[in-house]
Scaffold this motif. Structure first.
Motif, PDB file in Angstrom:
ATOM      1  N   VAL B   4       0.854  -1.183   0.000  1.00  0.00           N
ATOM      2  CA  VAL B   4       0.000   0.000   0.000  1.00  0.00           C
ATOM      3  C   VAL B   4       0.892   1.236   0.000  1.00  0.00           C
ATOM      4  CG1 VAL B   4      -1.747   1.260   1.285  1.00  0.00           C
ATOM      5  CG2 VAL B   4      -1.793  -1.258   1.236  1.00  0.00           C
ATOM      6  N   SER B   5       0.589   2.144  -0.902  1.00  0.00           N
ATOM      7  CA  SER B   5       1.405   3.348  -1.043  1.00  0.00           C
ATOM      8  C   SER B   5       0.592   4.576  -0.655  1.00  0.00           C
ATOM      9  CB  SER B   5       1.889   3.479  -2.493  1.00  0.00           C
ATOM     10  OG  SER B   5       2.614   4.682  -2.670  1.00  0.00           O
ATOM     11  N   GLN B   6       1.163   5.418   0.186  1.00  0.00           N
ATOM     12  CA  GLN B   6       0.481   6.638   0.596  1.00  0.00           C
ATOM     13  C   GLN B   6       1.350   7.854   0.272  1.00  0.00           C
ATOM     14  OE1 GLN B   6      -1.025   4.866   4.764  1.00  0.00           O
ATOM     15  NE2 GLN B   6      -1.899   6.868   4.261  1.00  0.00           N
ATOM     16  N   SER B   7       0.670   8.922  -0.123  1.00  0.00           N
ATOM     17  CA  SER B   7       1.393  10.169  -0.388  1.00  0.00           C
ATOM     18  C   SER B   7       0.536  11.367   0.005  1.00  0.00           C
ATOM     19  CB  SER B   7       1.758  10.256  -1.879  1.00  0.00           C
ATOM     20  OG  SER B   7       0.591  10.242  -2.684  1.00  0.00           O
ATOM     21  N   PRO B   8       1.170  12.469   0.440  1.00  0.00           N
ATOM     22  CA  PRO B   8       2.604  12.553   0.723  1.00  0.00           C
ATOM     23  C   PRO B   8       2.960  11.812   2.014  1.00  0.00           C
ATOM     24  CG  PRO B   8       1.511  14.555   1.420  1.00  0.00           C
ATOM     25  CD  PRO B   8       0.455  13.718   0.762  1.00  0.00           C
ATOM     26  N   SER B   9       4.225  11.662   2.252  1.00  0.00           N
ATOM     27  CA  SER B   9       4.665  11.031   3.483  1.00  0.00           C
ATOM     28  C   SER B   9       4.457  11.967   4.669  1.00  0.00           C
ATOM     29  CB  SER B   9       6.132  10.639   3.362  1.00  0.00           C
ATOM     30  OG  SER B   9       6.580  10.053   4.559  1.00  0.00           O
ATOM     31  N   CYS B  23      -4.095   7.394  -1.250  1.00  0.00           N
ATOM     32  CA  CYS B  23      -3.759   6.002  -0.931  1.00  0.00           C
ATOM     33  C   CYS B  23      -3.908   5.140  -2.179  1.00  0.00           C
ATOM     34  CB  CYS B  23      -4.680   5.478   0.165  1.00  0.00           C
ATOM     35  SG  CYS B  23      -4.496   3.694   0.490  1.00  0.00           S
ATOM     36  N   ASP B  24      -2.838   4.409  -2.502  1.00  0.00           N
ATOM     37  CA  ASP B  24      -2.863   3.427  -3.577  1.00  0.00           C
ATOM     38  C   ASP B  24      -2.846   2.037  -2.941  1.00  0.00           C
ATOM     39  OD1 ASP B  24      -1.260   5.645  -5.490  1.00  0.00           O
ATOM     40  OD2 ASP B  24      -2.582   4.239  -6.507  1.00  0.00           O
ATOM     41  N   PRO B  25      -3.952   1.317  -2.993  1.00  0.00           N
ATOM     42  CA  PRO B  25      -3.980   0.006  -2.335  1.00  0.00           C
ATOM     43  C   PRO B  25      -3.229  -1.036  -3.150  1.00  0.00           C
ATOM     44  CG  PRO B  25      -6.016   0.354  -3.524  1.00  0.00           C
ATOM     45  CD  PRO B  25      -5.217   1.631  -3.654  1.00  0.00           C
ATOM     46  N   ILE B  26      -3.082  -2.203  -2.587  1.00  0.00           N
ATOM     47  CA  ILE B  26      -2.481  -3.315  -3.309  1.00  0.00           C
ATOM     48  C   ILE B  26      -3.429  -3.725  -4.437  1.00  0.00           C
ATOM     49  CG2 ILE B  26      -1.812  -5.745  -3.124  1.00  0.00           C
ATOM     50  CD1 ILE B  26      -0.874  -5.104  -0.259  1.00  0.00           C
ATOM     51  N   SER B  27      -2.871  -3.968  -5.596  1.00  0.00           N
ATOM     52  CA  SER B  27      -3.685  -4.333  -6.752  1.00  0.00           C
ATOM     53  C   SER B  27      -4.521  -5.568  -6.452  1.00  0.00           C
ATOM     54  CB  SER B  27      -2.766  -4.605  -7.949  1.00  0.00           C
ATOM     55  OG  SER B  27      -3.522  -5.015  -9.067  1.00  0.00           O
ATOM     56  N   GLY B  28      -5.814  -5.453  -6.771  1.00  0.00           N
ATOM     57  CA  GLY B  28      -6.709  -6.592  -6.552  1.00  0.00           C
ATOM     58  C   GLY B  28      -7.412  -6.588  -5.211  1.00  0.00           C
ATOM     59  N   HIS B  29      -6.972  -5.717  -4.312  1.00  0.00           N
ATOM     60  CA  HIS B  29      -7.637  -5.632  -3.014  1.00  0.00           C
ATOM     61  C   HIS B  29      -8.926  -4.821  -3.168  1.00  0.00           C
ATOM     62  CE1 HIS B  29      -4.173  -6.619  -0.016  1.00  0.00           C
ATOM     63  NE2 HIS B  29      -4.353  -7.555  -0.917  1.00  0.00           N
TER      64      HIS B  29
END
Lengths: 115, 114
Positions: B4-9, B23-29
């Motif tokens: 899981v990717s979040q921005s900004p930090s 928030c970019d979740p895990i693909s397929g979640h």
């Protein structure tokens, strides 16, 4: 409403020794899930171990094990052979059986492993 | 792929300004959650998305908080007219589906309102 309580704000342990973190919770449900999460300084929450309430057997993951006492609503985490990398904040969490996946967290315990 | 990717930090903003956290979740979640972690506190549930269902907004603390999830993937948490008490770490998590699938968390966004 469900609540989760961690009564130890901070703990420390010598490297290679064993430490137990306490957690109690309150719920009127009979089926639910309990978790321990680790949060290192990176802030990422990492799942350490989980327990289904309908299972009597205590969950174990390598050096991590739990003591689940359903009647007492207690869910403690035991870390054996503590390592420096175990230094982190540890959160106990509760999830009901409604299948929403929502977690209710305790306030956390900061664990420091000393060399 | 990645977690899981979040921005900004980290985000510093002045009181009264609006902020957007991504928030970019895990693909397929299919399930996505936002939590807030105030200093020295545990995580507080904010909002939950599951597939195309209406989100569970029961944890949002005020109408200044809102969130969207576009295309069942990326989510944006918006805080309008920020207040100092909004200062916290905002964590996003995703899971394969609802129920007892493990939640995978991002590293969070630390919001500081001055």
């Amino acid at each position: 409403a469900q609540t989760v309580t961690q009564s130890q704000p901070e703990m420390s342990v010598q490297e290679a020794e064993t430490v137990t973190l306490s957690c109690t919770y309150d719920t009127s449900e009979s089926n639910y899930y309990l978790f321990w999460y680790k949060q290192p300084p990176s802030r990422q929450m990492i799942l350490v171990i989980r327990q289904e309430a309908y299972k009597q057997q205590n969950a174990t993951e390598n050096r991590f094990s739990v003591n689940f006492q359903k009647a007492a609503k207690s869910f403690s985490l035991k870390i054996s052979d503590s390592q420096l990398g175990d230094t982190a904040m540890y959160f106990c969490a509760f999830m009901d059986s409604s299948n929403t996946g929502k977690l209710i967290f305790g306030q956390g315990t900061t664990l420091q492993v000393k060399p | 792929g990645a977690g899981v990717s979040q921005s900004p930090s980290n985000k510093v903003t002045e009181k009264g300004k609006d902020v957007e956290l991504r928030c970019d979740p895990i693909s397929g979640h299919t399930a996505l959650y936002w939590y807030r972690q105030s200093l020295g506190q545990g995580l507080e549930f904010l909002i939950y998305f599951q597939g195309n269902s209406a989100p569970d907004k029961s944890g949002l603390p005020s109408d200044r908080f809102s969130a969207e999830r576009t295309g069942g993937s990326v989510s944006t948490l918006t805080i309008q007219r920020t207040q100092q008490e909004d200062s916290a770490v905002y964590l996003c998590a995703s899971s394969l589906d609802r129920g007892n699938s493990p939640l995978h968390f991002g590293n969070g966004t630390r919001l500081t309102v001055t």
